[in-house]
Design a protein around this motif. Structure first.
Motif, PDB file in Angstrom:
ATOM      1  N   ASN A   1      15.768  -0.196   2.401  1.00  9.57           N
ATOM      2  CA  ASN A   1      16.015  -1.494   2.295  1.00  9.57           C
ATOM      3  C   ASN A   1      15.922  -1.963   0.526  1.00  9.57           C
ATOM      4  O   ASN A   1      16.400  -3.017   0.183  1.00  9.57           O
ATOM      5  CB  ASN A   1      14.740  -2.485   2.735  1.00  9.57           C
ATOM      6  N   ILE A   2      16.109  -0.861  -0.282  1.00  6.17           N
ATOM      7  CA  ILE A   2      16.402  -1.025  -1.614  1.00  6.17           C
ATOM      8  C   ILE A   2      17.414   0.115  -2.223  1.00  6.17           C
ATOM      9  O   ILE A   2      17.683   1.056  -1.616  1.00  6.17           O
ATOM     10  CB  ILE A   2      14.989  -0.925  -2.544  1.00  6.17           C
ATOM     11  N   ASN A   3      17.912  -0.343  -3.262  1.00  7.08           N
ATOM     12  CA  ASN A   3      19.285   0.504  -3.892  1.00  7.08           C
ATOM     13  C   ASN A   3      18.629   1.370  -5.145  1.00  7.08           C
ATOM     14  O   ASN A   3      19.330   2.301  -5.513  1.00  7.08           O
ATOM     15  CB  ASN A   3      20.130  -0.212  -4.326  1.00  7.08           C
ATOM     16  N   THR A   4      17.263   0.742  -5.805  1.00  6.28           N
ATOM     17  CA  THR A   4      16.921   1.435  -6.745  1.00  6.28           C
ATOM     18  C   THR A   4      15.601   1.392  -6.849  1.00  6.28           C
ATOM     19  O   THR A   4      14.853   0.662  -6.340  1.00  6.28           O
ATOM     20  CB  THR A   4      17.517   0.768  -8.250  1.00  6.28           C
ATOM     21  N   LEU A   5      15.000   2.430  -7.432  1.00  2.00           N
ATOM     22  CA  LEU A   5      13.669   2.658  -7.321  1.00  2.00           C
ATOM     23  C   LEU A   5      12.969   1.813  -8.538  1.00  2.00           C
ATOM     24  O   LEU A   5      13.433   1.807  -9.438  1.00  2.00           O
ATOM     25  CB  LEU A   5      12.965   4.180  -7.489  1.00  2.00           C
ATOM     26  N   PRO A   6      11.581   1.416  -8.227  1.00  2.00           N
ATOM     27  CA  PRO A   6      10.930   0.491  -9.593  1.00  2.00           C
ATOM     28  C   PRO A   6      10.814   1.611 -10.592  1.00  2.00           C
ATOM     29  O   PRO A   6      10.382   2.980 -10.332  1.00  2.00           O
ATOM     30  CB  PRO A   6       9.605   0.159  -8.591  1.00  2.00           C
ATOM     31  N   GLU A   7      10.729   0.919 -11.744  1.00  2.00           N
ATOM     32  CA  GLU A   7      10.638   1.752 -12.783  1.00  2.00           C
ATOM     33  C   GLU A   7       9.223   2.517 -12.993  1.00  2.00           C
ATOM     34  O   GLU A   7       9.102   3.612 -13.558  1.00  2.00           O
ATOM     35  CB  GLU A   7      10.975   0.959 -14.321  1.00  2.00           C
ATOM     36  N   SER A   8       8.431   1.880 -12.290  1.00  2.00           N
ATOM     37  CA  SER A   8       6.826   2.391 -12.496  1.00  2.00           C
ATOM     38  C   SER A   8       6.768   3.652 -11.745  1.00  2.00           C
ATOM     39  O   SER A   8       5.740   4.217 -11.894  1.00  2.00           O
ATOM     40  CB  SER A   8       5.968   1.141 -11.997  1.00  2.00           C
ATOM     41  N   LEU A   9       7.849   3.990 -10.952  1.00  2.00           N
ATOM     42  CA  LEU A   9       7.542   5.467 -10.293  1.00  2.00           C
ATOM     43  C   LEU A   9       8.349   6.268 -11.312  1.00  2.00           C
ATOM     44  O   LEU A   9       9.406   6.192 -11.878  1.00  2.00           O
ATOM     45  CB  LEU A   9       8.481   5.426  -9.117  1.00  2.00           C
ATOM     46  N   GLY A  10       7.888   7.624 -11.552  1.00  2.00           N
ATOM     47  CA  GLY A  10       8.230   8.282 -12.619  1.00  2.00           C
ATOM     48  C   GLY A  10       9.398   9.298 -12.341  1.00  2.00           C
ATOM     49  O   GLY A  10      10.021   9.073 -11.523  1.00  2.00           O
ATOM     50  N   ASP A  11       9.744  10.066 -13.457  1.00  2.00           N
ATOM     51  CA  ASP A  11      11.074  11.039 -13.624  1.00  2.00           C
ATOM     52  C   ASP A  11      11.016  11.845 -12.154  1.00  2.00           C
ATOM     53  O   ASP A  11      12.186  12.292 -11.923  1.00  2.00           O
ATOM     54  CB  ASP A  11      11.229  11.484 -14.735  1.00  2.00           C
ATOM     55  N   ASN A  12       9.832  11.985 -11.711  1.00  2.00           N
ATOM     56  CA  ASN A  12       9.676  13.127 -10.468  1.00  2.00           C
ATOM     57  C   ASN A  12      10.093  12.688  -9.510  1.00  2.00           C
ATOM     58  O   ASN A  12      10.314  13.216  -8.191  1.00  2.00           O
ATOM     59  CB  ASN A  12       8.583  13.824 -10.460  1.00  2.00           C
TER      60      ASN A  12
ATOM     61  N   PRO B   1       0.802  -1.319  -0.043  1.00  2.00           N
ATOM     62  CA  PRO B   1      -0.133   0.201  -0.131  1.00  2.00           C
ATOM     63  C   PRO B   1       0.919   1.204  -0.054  1.00  2.00           C
ATOM     64  O   PRO B   1       0.683   2.324  -0.564  1.00  2.00           O
ATOM     65  CB  PRO B   1      -0.788  -0.284   1.232  1.00  2.00           C
ATOM     66  N   ALA B   2       2.103   1.141   0.755  1.00  2.00           N
ATOM     67  CA  ALA B   2       2.821   2.291   0.552  1.00  2.00           C
ATOM     68  C   ALA B   2       3.299   2.645  -0.863  1.00  2.00           C
ATOM     69  O   ALA B   2       3.371   3.787  -1.158  1.00  2.00           O
ATOM     70  CB  ALA B   2       3.971   2.050   1.469  1.00  2.00           C
ATOM     71  N   LEU B   3       3.879   1.717  -1.631  1.00  2.00           N
ATOM     72  CA  LEU B   3       4.157   1.812  -2.867  1.00  2.00           C
ATOM     73  C   LEU B   3       2.823   2.496  -3.702  1.00  2.00           C
ATOM     74  O   LEU B   3       3.226   3.364  -4.657  1.00  2.00           O
ATOM     75  CB  LEU B   3       4.737   0.538  -3.402  1.00  2.00           C
ATOM     76  N   GLN B   4       1.702   1.862  -3.496  1.00  2.00           N
ATOM     77  CA  GLN B   4       0.399   2.203  -4.179  1.00  2.00           C
ATOM     78  C   GLN B   4       0.198   3.821  -4.007  1.00  2.00           C
ATOM     79  O   GLN B   4       0.107   4.544  -4.865  1.00  2.00           O
ATOM     80  CB  GLN B   4      -0.640   1.345  -3.668  1.00  2.00           C
ATOM     81  N   ILE B   5       0.354   4.211  -2.648  1.00  2.00           N
ATOM     82  CA  ILE B   5       0.098   5.606  -2.278  1.00  2.00           C
ATOM     83  C   ILE B   5       1.233   6.274  -3.100  1.00  2.00           C
ATOM     84  O   ILE B   5       1.009   7.569  -3.523  1.00  2.00           O
ATOM     85  CB  ILE B   5       0.389   5.464  -0.836  1.00  2.00           C
ATOM     86  N   THR B   6       2.646   6.125  -2.999  1.00  2.00           N
ATOM     87  CA  THR B   6       3.635   6.784  -3.520  1.00  2.00           C
ATOM     88  C   THR B   6       3.394   7.125  -5.131  1.00  2.00           C
ATOM     89  O   THR B   6       3.677   8.069  -5.535  1.00  2.00           O
ATOM     90  CB  THR B   6       4.957   6.024  -3.080  1.00  2.00           C
ATOM     91  N   LYS B   7       2.911   5.727  -5.814  1.00  2.00           N
ATOM     92  CA  LYS B   7       2.972   6.034  -7.027  1.00  2.00           C
ATOM     93  C   LYS B   7       1.829   6.969  -7.453  1.00  2.00           C
ATOM     94  O   LYS B   7       1.875   7.691  -8.471  1.00  2.00           O
ATOM     95  CB  LYS B   7       2.366   4.597  -7.656  1.00  2.00           C
ATOM     96  N   GLU B   8       0.719   7.053  -6.660  1.00  2.00           N
ATOM     97  CA  GLU B   8      -0.421   7.651  -7.078  1.00  2.00           C
ATOM     98  C   GLU B   8      -0.097   9.355  -6.794  1.00  2.00           C
ATOM     99  O   GLU B   8      -0.403  10.054  -7.522  1.00  2.00           O
ATOM    100  CB  GLU B   8      -1.656   7.244  -6.155  1.00  2.00           C
ATOM    101  N   ILE B   9       0.702   9.554  -5.912  1.00  2.00           N
ATOM    102  CA  ILE B   9       1.048  10.937  -5.429  1.00  2.00           C
ATOM    103  C   ILE B   9       1.845  11.197  -6.748  1.00  2.00           C
ATOM    104  O   ILE B   9       1.863  12.366  -7.299  1.00  2.00           O
ATOM    105  CB  ILE B   9       2.007  11.022  -4.123  1.00  2.00           C
TER     106      ILE B   9
END
Ligand code: SAJ
Length: 421
Positions: free
Chosen positions: A364-375, A342-350
């Motif tokens: 806990n991660i080194n790179t963001l998932p590509e589904s999150l945009g350039d901003n 749900p945290a990722l879902q909220i972040t993507k929506e924002i």
């Protein structure tokens, strides 16, 4: 009763640790997976999933020759099926992975084999499994046909381990054993006892299937209660965290913690398997799913309201100037698992609606998932805290709880986990 060779079908979060456990007890294990990547990775002594301590056990199992992975099933004494059971768009269970697994082992089944289903499954799936196997192998007899004397024994034994603690819980947790006959149960107990320290509790297959669904539905209903309380308290201007801590001082009250919603691939899915079998009766279970699934939208509305408030207080700014920091995107604390988060879902929506920068902190991660945009940018905790106009706490990671942070003056806080209140 002895098992010289065990085959585990499905080498994911449950199958791989289970295969490694048998191998660590010096039982020959053939791991089977449709993914060549998974099979090749394991055969190199490495792992394709993240789970503490599992890498060492797999490495030892492979290098000592007790674990080998392949894409094609081979003959064995026992077969454990640990493949996914997702749901379809209409929340109906998708049993196609179990059916494919059954059809893939059918050609190599031999008289005296034990087949155990571990995948979380709606009530009646073990009976279906027996039916699929018997249709594919009419030369063998099965428990639903002739009971105790069947050539093949079949049982349902759900896994109940917590992601992040799998290696410990796999050995220590009690195990529910639901054999289709008592011989099926006894043989399953003998197999698990090769590595299990917890107790094996015997029941029938249908009760074992329902037990697994009940455990996760119970947690989902309890979290829904906490999430509903958080929305009520927000309206009544009461600190829900203080309230729950106070109520939990009662000797017979134990309320769970609210959050941004319920994630992962178990608790947000399994209750639907009860609803799909008994839609008229499973009212509370279905409503709890809806309450938990509705929580991300509620958080998003809070973010919108804080953004509007921040812009009113800072008339020189436009929305594009406002930096929103999201703290945590995994589905629960201290893991890197982003599935059904749900945290990722909220972040993507924002990120998809906000014209300004989104600062993301996920230790806990080194790179963001590509589904999150350039901003979106992955930031350190300090950097995001110092820049945030709006801070949204979405996961109670250890790193976030350890320190008290000073957000910039005029910045707004939405703390879904109650750690920086
Ligand atoms: N959560 C809350 N508030 C809480 C507790 C959890 O919002 O008080 C949220 C978490 O943040 C997460 C979700 O619920 O988003 C699920 O997390 P979890 O830690 O409760 O459970 P899972 O999905 O990691 O593992 C569950 C476990 N089931 C139970 O505790 C009854 C585990 O034992 C099962 O083996 C696993 O599901 C599974 O595979 O079915």
């Amino acid at each position: 009763m002895s098992f010289n060779k065990v085959s585990v079908i499905g080498l994911g979060y449950i199958g791989l640790p289970t295969a490694a456990m048998f191998a660590s007890r010096k039982i020959g294990v053939i791991g089977v997976d449709v993914s060549e990547f998974a099979v090749n990775t394991i055969n190199r002594g490495q792992i394709h999933i993240v789970e503490p301590d599992l890498d060492m056990i797999v490495k030892a199992a492979v290098s000592e020759g007790f674990l080998r992975a392949t894409t094609t099933p081979e003959a064995a004494d026992a077969f454990l099926i640990a493949v996914p059971t997702p749901f379809k768009d209409n929340h109906q269970p998708d049993l196609s992975y179990i059916q494919k697994a059954a059809l893939s082992i059918a050609p190599v089944l031999e008289k005296g084999n034990l087949v155990i289903l571990e995948s979380t499954s709606p009530v009646g799936t073990t009976e279906k499994l027996a039916q699929w196997l018997s249709e594919a192998r009419p030369d063998l007899s099965f428990p639903h046909q002739i009971g105790e004397d069947a050539d093949i024994n079949i049982a349902y034994c759900p896994e109940r381990v917590l992601p992040g603690k799998v290696v410990k819980e796999l050995v220590e947790n009690d195990r529910v054993i639901g054999g289709m006959t008592s011989v099926c149960s006894e043989r399953s107990v003998a197999l698990y006892k090769t590595f299990l320290m917890g107790e094996c509790v015997i029941t029938n297959a249908r009760t074992a299937e329902m037990a697994k669904l009940t455990e996760n539905a119970s947690r989902d209903v309890s979290i829904a209660f906490a999430n509903e309380l958080s929305i009520i308290c927000d309206k009544l201007n009461i600190d829900v965290w203080e309230l729950i801590a106070l109520a939990n001082r009662h000797p017979r009250v134990n309320i769970l913690q609210p959050g941004p919603g319920v994630g992962g691939h178990c608790i947000a899915v399994d209750p639907w398997f009860i609803v799909s079998s008994t839609p008229e009766e499973a009212k509370l279970i279905a409503l709890s799913r809806e309450i938990n699934d509705g929580k991300p939208q509620w958080v998003l509305e809070k973010v919108q309201a804080k953004l509007a408030q921040h812009l009113m207080e800072n008339p020189e700014k436009t929305a594009g100037d406002v930096k929103i920091a999201c703290f945590g995107i995994s589905f629960k604390p201290d893991i890197d698992d982003l599935r059904e988060s749900p945290a990722l879902q909220i972040t993507k929506e924002i990120a998809s609606t906000h014209p300004g920068k989104i600062l993301i902190v996920e230790p806990n991660i080194n790179t963001l998932p590509e589904s999150l945009g350039d901003n979106c940018s992955l930031e350190t905790l300090q950097s995001a805290v110092s820049q945030a106009d709006i801070a949204v706490v979405l996961v109670d990671h250890r790193e976030f709880k350890e320190h008290a942070f000073e957000l910039p003056e005029n910045s707004k806080l939405i703390d879904t986990k109650g750690i920086w209140k």
